[in-house]
Enzyme design. Structure first.
Site, PDB file in Angstrom:
ATOM      1  N   CYS A 108       0.814  -1.226   0.000  1.00 38.66           N
ATOM      2  CA  CYS A 108       0.000   0.000   0.000  1.00 38.66           C
ATOM      3  C   CYS A 108       0.844   1.271   0.000  1.00 38.66           C
ATOM      4  CB  CYS A 108      -0.952   0.003   1.194  1.00 38.66           C
ATOM      5  SG  CYS A 108      -2.085  -1.386   1.162  1.00 38.66           S
ATOM      6  N   HIS A 239      -3.447   7.335   2.591  1.00 40.71           N
ATOM      7  CA  HIS A 239      -3.817   6.014   2.083  1.00 40.71           C
ATOM      8  C   HIS A 239      -5.228   5.710   2.586  1.00 40.71           C
ATOM      9  CE1 HIS A 239      -3.971   1.868   1.144  1.00 40.71           C
ATOM     10  NE2 HIS A 239      -3.706   1.427   2.359  1.00 40.71           N
ATOM     11  N   ASN A 269      -9.997  -0.128   0.078  1.00 42.66           N
ATOM     12  CA  ASN A 269      -8.533  -0.084   0.047  1.00 42.66           C
ATOM     13  C   ASN A 269      -8.031  -0.641  -1.292  1.00 42.66           C
ATOM     14  OD1 ASN A 269      -5.795  -0.447   0.424  1.00 42.66           O
ATOM     15  ND2 ASN A 269      -5.985  -1.294   2.477  1.00 42.66           N
TER      16      ASN A 269
HETATM   17  O1  UT7 Z   1      -3.690  -1.036   3.762  1.00 41.50           O
HETATM   18  C1  UT7 Z   1      -2.735  -1.709   4.470  1.00 41.50           C
HETATM   19  C2  UT7 Z   1      -2.930  -1.623   5.909  1.00 41.50           C
HETATM   20  N1  UT7 Z   1      -4.181  -2.225   6.304  1.00 41.50           N
HETATM   21  C3  UT7 Z   1      -4.937  -1.579   7.159  1.00 41.50           C
HETATM   22  O2  UT7 Z   1      -4.616  -0.474   7.510  1.00 41.50           O
HETATM   23  C4  UT7 Z   1      -6.121  -2.289   7.726  1.00 41.50           C
HETATM   24  C5  UT7 Z   1      -6.104  -2.124   9.215  1.00 41.50           C
HETATM   25  N2  UT7 Z   1      -7.186  -2.828   9.907  1.00 41.50           N
HETATM   26  C6  UT7 Z   1      -8.475  -2.468   9.813  1.00 41.50           C
HETATM   27  O3  UT7 Z   1      -8.858  -1.622   9.047  1.00 41.50           O
HETATM   28  C7  UT7 Z   1      -9.427  -3.132  10.781  1.00 41.50           C
HETATM   29  O4  UT7 Z   1      -8.684  -3.845  11.733  1.00 41.50           O
HETATM   30  C8  UT7 Z   1     -10.471  -4.065  10.113  1.00 41.50           C
HETATM   31  C9  UT7 Z   1     -11.504  -3.254   9.371  1.00 41.50           C
HETATM   32  C10 UT7 Z   1      -9.796  -5.038   9.178  1.00 41.50           C
HETATM   33  C11 UT7 Z   1     -11.213  -4.872  11.206  1.00 41.50           C
HETATM   34  O5  UT7 Z   1     -11.810  -3.973  12.125  1.00 41.50           O
HETATM   35  P1  UT7 Z   1     -11.585  -4.139  13.693  1.00 41.50           P
HETATM   36  O6  UT7 Z   1     -12.411  -3.132  14.344  1.00 41.50           O
HETATM   37  O7  UT7 Z   1     -10.106  -4.100  13.961  1.00 41.50           O
HETATM   38  O8  UT7 Z   1     -12.195  -5.563  13.983  1.00 41.50           O
HETATM   39  P2  UT7 Z   1     -11.521  -6.840  14.659  1.00 41.50           P
HETATM   40  O9  UT7 Z   1     -10.604  -7.523  13.707  1.00 41.50           O
HETATM   41  O10 UT7 Z   1     -10.977  -6.466  16.014  1.00 41.50           O
HETATM   42  O11 UT7 Z   1     -12.790  -7.749  14.879  1.00 41.50           O
HETATM   43  C12 UT7 Z   1     -13.860  -7.361  15.776  1.00 41.50           C
HETATM   44  C13 UT7 Z   1     -14.995  -8.340  15.599  1.00 41.50           C
HETATM   45  C14 UT7 Z   1     -14.570  -9.798  15.662  1.00 41.50           C
HETATM   46  O12 UT7 Z   1     -15.608 -10.532  16.288  1.00 41.50           O
HETATM   47  P3  UT7 Z   1     -15.503 -10.936  17.842  1.00 41.50           P
HETATM   48  O13 UT7 Z   1     -14.248 -11.762  17.965  1.00 41.50           O
HETATM   49  O14 UT7 Z   1     -15.422  -9.636  18.580  1.00 41.50           O
HETATM   50  O15 UT7 Z   1     -16.759 -11.690  18.066  1.00 41.50           O
HETATM   51  C15 UT7 Z   1     -14.497 -10.199  14.207  1.00 41.50           C
HETATM   52  O16 UT7 Z   1     -14.686 -11.580  14.027  1.00 41.50           O
HETATM   53  O17 UT7 Z   1     -15.597  -8.155  14.307  1.00 41.50           O
HETATM   54  C16 UT7 Z   1     -15.639  -9.419  13.635  1.00 41.50           C
HETATM   55  N3  UT7 Z   1     -15.528  -9.164  12.201  1.00 41.50           N
HETATM   56  C17 UT7 Z   1     -16.584  -8.910  11.438  1.00 41.50           C
HETATM   57  N4  UT7 Z   1     -17.891  -8.814  11.721  1.00 41.50           N
HETATM   58  C18 UT7 Z   1     -18.723  -8.524  10.708  1.00 41.50           C
HETATM   59  C19 UT7 Z   1     -14.413  -9.145  11.448  1.00 41.50           C
HETATM   60  N5  UT7 Z   1     -14.738  -8.864  10.176  1.00 41.50           N
HETATM   61  C20 UT7 Z   1     -16.079  -8.725  10.146  1.00 41.50           C
HETATM   62  C21 UT7 Z   1     -16.997  -8.427   9.125  1.00 41.50           C
HETATM   63  N6  UT7 Z   1     -18.307  -8.340   9.449  1.00 41.50           N
HETATM   64  N7  UT7 Z   1     -16.619  -8.207   7.842  1.00 41.50           N
END
Ligand code: UT7
Length: 312
Positions: A108, A239, A269
């Site tokens: 990225c 980004h 993204n």
């Molecule tokens: O471009 C290169 C760099 N990349 C980035 O900058 C991406 C950085 N990361 C992010 O943008 C975020 O971490 C994400 C959008 C990928 C995920 O968001 P988050 O708030 O960090 O969620 P998380 O991974 O901590 O997950 C929270 C909950 C989990 O459920 P439990 O364990 O709390 O029950 C996940 O299983 O959300 C769940 N979850 C979803 N729920 C509904 C993960 N993906 C989804 C989804 N829909 N698509």
């Protein structure tokens, strides 16, 4: 500097994703800010998208293609192992002046890396007019059953023409990497190693936290290097990975979100395509004006991160 962008015709909404994996429009919008993404057609490649973006930038610059003497294309999703996508593009554009053309891979952060290299070539007098492209077809390396990644990424390409007489042009660029974080964001398969699956694997929450901290640091590094303060920035062009990461960086800068270019809602993204697409959209909307000071910043797999301070 002239800009161009390209997004594939096909739009995939959050509602469509919700019919494929266990997710909701509400979750995606709240956690990422993304409303939709564009997905390349089955036979549409990175070179196809790069060509469209490049043609749009060339038209905006109103130049003869054979006056381009340096081509650098940032991508993690090349058409072929070789030749480089930059060489494929050079031929498609009808550039037959023998200029250097090569790909770089910094995920990225690829566009900022490419911009930095082109800037150094121009400042050293080795090139006069560079075509710089960021393009990725992330849809081809997504596991469409993995809700933690497939809702985040999209396809797209952006391009700029940078020339020696762009005044005052790029003030400085800052590039960094730390390979110790390779496990947090990777496509664990390649050419010499095909053991893993060829799909994006991301420990999103861990990436998120490091991205917020790192981007705040690089913004400070860039301002300090130029003896500027946050008040000197007209536009932050970040980004476009996640609205919450962007908002956190803007908050650290005490920059109103009105001064931040936001396109993440429209295309998610797009990796290397992200910053040049955001730049192009704000230029074409007339938001970014000649003479304004822009701070570009990126963070991605590697980890890699980087910034560029530009007088547009
Ligand atoms: O471009 C290169 C760099 N990349 C980035 O900058 C991406 C950085 N990361 C992010 O943008 C975020 O971490 C994400 C959008 C990928 C995920 O968001 P988050 O708030 O960090 O969620 P998380 O991974 O901590 O997950 C929270 C909950 C989990 O459920 P439990 O364990 O709390 O029950 C996940 O299983 O959300 C769940 N979850 C979803 N729920 C509904 C993960 N993906 C989804 C989804 N829909 N698509």
């Amino acid at each position: 500097m002239a800009t161009g962008g390209y997004l594939p015709e096909r739009i995939m909404t959050n509602a469509e994703l919700a019919s494929m994996v266990d997710t909701t429009d509400e979750w995606i919008q709240t956690r990422t800010g993304i409303k939709k993404r564009h997905i390349a057609a089955e036979n549409e490649t990175t070179a196809d998208m790069a060509e469209q973006a490049a043609r749009n930038a060339i038209a905006a610059a109103d130049i003869d293609v054979n006056s381009i003497d340096f081509i650098i294309l940032a991508t993690s999703t090349p058409d072929l192992i070789y030749p480089s996508t930059a060489c494929l593009l050079q031929n498609r554009l009808g550039i037959h002046n023998g200029c250097a053309a090569f790909d770089i891979q910094a995920v990225c952060s690829g566009f900022v890396y490419a911009l930095s290299i082109a800037d150094k070539y121009i400042k050293s007098g080795s090139a006069k007019r560079a075509l710089i492209i960021g393009a990725d077809t992330n849809s081809k390396i997504l596991d469409w059953t993995d809700r933690s990644t497939c809702v985040v990424f999209g396809d797209g390409a952006g391009a700029v023409i940078l020339q020696a007489n762009d005044e005052p042009g790029i003030y400085s660029t800052h590039l960094h990497a730390d390979g110790a974080y390779a496990d947090l964001l990777q496509v664990p398969s390649g050419v010499s190693n095909r053991k893993g699956e060829p799909f994006i694997k991301m420990r999103g929450n861990e990436v998120f936290k490091i991205a917020v901290k790192t981007l705040s640091d690089i913004v400070k590094e860039t301002l300090d290097a130029n003896g500027l303060t946050k008040n000197d920035i007209d536009w932050l062009v970040p980004h476009q990975a996640n609205i919450r990461i962007i908002a956190a960086t803007a908050k650290k800068l005490e920059l109103s979100m009105d001064k931040v270019v936001l396109t993440v809602a429209e295309h998610g993204n797009t990796s290397a395509g992200s910053i040049p697409l955001a730049l192009d959209s704000a230029v074409r909307a007339g938001d970014i004006k000649r003479g304004q000071t822009l701070l570009l910043e990126a963070f991605g797999g590697g980890f890699t991160w980087g910034s560029a301070l530009i007088k547009y």
